[in-house]
Design an enzyme around this catalytic site. Structure first.
Site, PDB file in Angstrom:
ATOM      1  N   ASN A   1      25.667  44.461  52.263  1.00 15.96           N
ATOM      2  CA  ASN A   1      25.557  44.321  50.125  1.00 15.96           C
ATOM      3  C   ASN A   1      24.967  42.692  50.079  1.00 15.96           C
ATOM      4  OD1 ASN A   1      25.742  44.054  46.916  1.00 15.96           O
ATOM      5  ND2 ASN A   1      27.762  45.515  47.823  1.00 15.96           N
TER       6      ASN A   1
ATOM      7  N   LYS B   1      24.660  41.656  47.645  1.00 12.27           N
ATOM      8  CA  LYS B   1      24.793  41.172  45.755  1.00 12.27           C
ATOM      9  C   LYS B   1      23.692  40.116  44.744  1.00 12.27           C
ATOM     10  CE  LYS B   1      29.208  41.651  47.354  1.00 12.27           C
ATOM     11  NZ  LYS B   1      30.474  41.540  46.942  1.00 12.27           N
TER      12      LYS B   1
ATOM     13  N   HIS C   1      30.256  50.590  43.855  1.00 14.98           N
ATOM     14  CA  HIS C   1      30.763  49.693  44.089  1.00 14.98           C
ATOM     15  C   HIS C   1      32.133  49.051  43.090  1.00 14.98           C
ATOM     16  CE1 HIS C   1      31.609  45.423  45.355  1.00 14.98           C
ATOM     17  NE2 HIS C   1      31.455  45.736  46.515  1.00 14.98           N
TER      18      HIS C   1
ATOM     19  N   GLU D   1      36.226  50.694  51.063  1.00 16.48           N
ATOM     20  CA  GLU D   1      36.830  49.435  50.151  1.00 16.48           C
ATOM     21  C   GLU D   1      37.979  48.750  50.554  1.00 16.48           C
ATOM     22  OE1 GLU D   1      32.405  47.228  50.737  1.00 16.48           O
ATOM     23  OE2 GLU D   1      32.210  48.094  48.983  1.00 16.48           O
TER      24      GLU D   1
ATOM     25  N   GLY E   1      35.700  40.546  49.742  1.00 14.82           N
ATOM     26  CA  GLY E   1      35.638  38.915  49.619  1.00 14.82           C
ATOM     27  C   GLY E   1      36.537  37.422  49.439  1.00 14.82           C
TER      28      GLY E   1
ATOM     29  N   GLY F   1      29.601  42.507  52.321  1.00 14.71           N
ATOM     30  CA  GLY F   1      29.272  41.313  51.864  1.00 14.71           C
ATOM     31  C   GLY F   1      28.936  39.712  52.116  1.00 14.71           C
ATOM     32  N   GLY F   2      29.732  39.259  51.783  1.00 11.15           N
ATOM     33  CA  GLY F   2      29.538  37.798  52.483  1.00 11.15           C
ATOM     34  C   GLY F   2      28.691  37.634  53.124  1.00 11.15           C
TER      35      GLY F   2
HETATM   36  C1  PEP Z   1      31.372  44.306  49.354  1.00 15.83           C
HETATM   37  O1  PEP Z   1      31.298  43.656  48.197  1.00 15.83           O
HETATM   38  O2  PEP Z   1      30.631  45.615  49.536  1.00 15.83           O
HETATM   39  C2  PEP Z   1      32.110  43.344  50.782  1.00 15.83           C
HETATM   40  C3  PEP Z   1      32.816  44.289  51.133  1.00 15.83           C
HETATM   41  O3  PEP Z   1      32.097  42.203  50.738  1.00 15.83           O
HETATM   42  P1  PEP Z   1      32.637  41.037  51.714  1.00 15.83           P
HETATM   43  O4  PEP Z   1      32.174  41.710  52.501  1.00 15.83           O
HETATM   44  O5  PEP Z   1      32.653  39.737  51.340  1.00 15.83           O
HETATM   45  O6  PEP Z   1      34.169  41.550  51.705  1.00 15.83           O
END
Ligand code: PEP
Length: 238
Positions: A7, A9, A86, A158, A164, A221-222
């Protein structure tokens, strides 16, 4: 093999997307999903081997919905997956169960797999109500859906406090919550649902997370915006 979903973003600009595509190595693994911002969907389709997903979809169909992107439009760009609910959108766009239900119905009509996000905030974890929160988030949407369609949905667990932050639940906690989700959907609808874990998955912790057999994959995400992180996660999963 676990399903990997990135993801991205709104993290990357166009040049950074092209650089990422250049540097990323899927190691021959098929079906790695990337969910970029809408303007980059065509770039990923034409320049990479990723399966393409979206980060959001309109609640409504085509028509007078300025600024939205419909499921039919996503389908016409060969989008195969779409994140729904999300925690950032539940909070910032006040997305509720009814809106998420509408989005899922639209996606399923156009054969796009919803990746339905659920998870507790830190206070809820500390109060010991994680399962109550997640159960409610699932049932308020699933109860209204056609049971025959539930197989096409993926749930992403999640924990909001893990997104994050570099924090993650313990493996035992992730395993326990994933069991709970699978059992809930199985007991209530007789469906074996796939469950991803998401929240600070990175090259530092992925080898440990890989030990949780019951988890079917990751929503990342990141680390899905940095080629070296993503490459490591792919390699550890081969
Ligand atoms: C997300 O935003 O779905 C996520 C899992 O972010 P991160 O991996 O950065 O924690």
């Amino acid at each position: 093999m676990k399903l990997i979903v990135g993801n991205q973003k709104t993290t990357l600009n166009r040049d950074a997307v092209l650089k990422f595509i250049d540097e990323v190595n899927l190691n021959g693994v098929n079906d790695v999903v990337i969910c970029p911002s809408y303007p980059y969907i065509e770039i990923y389709n034409s320049k990479s081997k990723f399966v393409v997903g979206a980060q959001n979809v309109s609640e409504k169909g085509n028509g007078a919905t300025t600024g939205e992107v419909s499921a039919e439009q996503l389908n016409s760009f060969n989008v195969k997956y779409c994140i729904v609910g999300h925690s950032e959108r539940r909070k910032d766009q006040k997305e509720n169960g009814e809106m998420l239900y509408n989005k899922i119905v639209n996606l399923l009509e156009f054969n796009i797999k919803p990746i339905f996000c659920v998870g507790e905030v830190l206070e809820e974890k500390e109060n010991g109500v994680t399962k109550d929160v997640i159960g409610k988030q699932i049932l308020e949407v699933f109860d209204k859906l056609d049971v025959n369609k539930l197989n096409d949905i993926i749930i992403a667990y999640e924990p909001v406090w893990a997104i994050g932050t570099g924090l993650t639940p313990t493996n035992d906690e992730i395993e326990d919550t994933t069991h709970y989700i699978k059992d809930l959907v199985n007991d209530k609808y007789n469906v074996n649902i796939s469950v991803l874990y998401g929240g600070s998955v990175s090259k530092k912790n992925v080898d440990e997370l890989n030990q949780i057999d019951i988890v079917d994959g990751y929503l990342i995400g990141g680390a899905s915006t940095k080629a070296d992180e993503f490459n490591y996660i792919m390699e550890s999963n081969v």
